[in-house]
Enzyme design. Sequence first.
Site, PDB file in Angstrom:
ATOM      1  CD  GLU A  25      -2.429   1.520   2.887  1.00 16.16           C
ATOM      2  OE1 GLU A  25      -2.662   0.436   3.301  1.00 16.16           O
ATOM      3  OE2 GLU A  25      -3.009   2.700   2.973  1.00 16.16           O
ATOM      4  NE  ARG A  78      -0.893   8.539   4.565  1.00 14.27           N
ATOM      5  CZ  ARG A  78      -0.952   8.028   5.510  1.00 14.27           C
ATOM      6  NH1 ARG A  78       0.215   8.051   6.386  1.00 14.27           N
ATOM      7  NH2 ARG A  78      -1.731   6.912   5.884  1.00 14.27           N
ATOM      8  CB  THR A 129      -4.029   8.418   1.733  1.00 13.73           C
ATOM      9  OG1 THR A 129      -2.856   7.528   2.784  1.00 13.73           O
ATOM     10  CG2 THR A 129      -4.205   9.458   2.622  1.00 13.73           C
ATOM     11  CE  LYS A 186      -6.274   2.004   7.052  1.00 14.80           C
ATOM     12  NZ  LYS A 186      -5.439   2.763   6.177  1.00 14.80           N
TER      13      LYS A 186
END
Length: 221
Positions: free
Chosen positions: A51, A55, A79, A139
């Site tokens: 993952e 960001r 994200t 998640k």
Amino acid sequence: MALSDDSSAQALTPLQVMGDAPVIPVIVLSDLAHAVPLARALVAGGIRMLEVTLRTPVALACIERIANEVPQALVGAGTVRSAADAQAAVLAGASFAVSPGYTHRVGKACRDLGLPLLPGVATSSEILAAQEDGYFALKFFPALQSGGSALLKAWQGPFGDVKFCPTGGVTPANAPELLALANVLCVGGSWLTPPDALAQGDWARITRLAREACGLRAATS
Ligand code: 3PG
């Protein structure tokens, strides 16, 4: 490995993303040059679901490079907070997406794109919203800050059909307790990619951390 070597993004399901290894590394990359050696180091340690969080300015380029140059890895975008993020992730070659929270709009965008999504949830209402859209592999974020294993145990009653990937505050020390829960398929965490190891190009350390992470599930059984 849970998946065959010829697995493709089309065939990938959220459950497969969560079931491939005990840990999904949450990766923050600031240097494009780190992307490929880092992905190779994690794959060498047995972790191939990666993952890469959206960001940093180079995140999408890192996803693209890993997708193109490390075929043994399946790189996802973390994200993901909007439909635009999901579209950009697919264009970069992401095989899956992870979102810190859930909105129907993000879910629809991912479904329209054929992008497997692990929606982030921290409350029962958020689980219901994700379930309404067909998501049962979620998640749990931020996991330790929101109630950790106690909350996961409480969810086993009303949400017995849901599997979780707790992420946020997870460490090698507390991961075994989480992984032992019936509704936890894997955990997520940033500890596999320490910033100082990245800065030093210490790929052997990252491979070692990945290998240790792969042993976490065995340690719980
Ligand atoms: C994140 O999104 O940053 C993840 O939850 C990672 O959290 P951690 O650094 O506590 O593993």
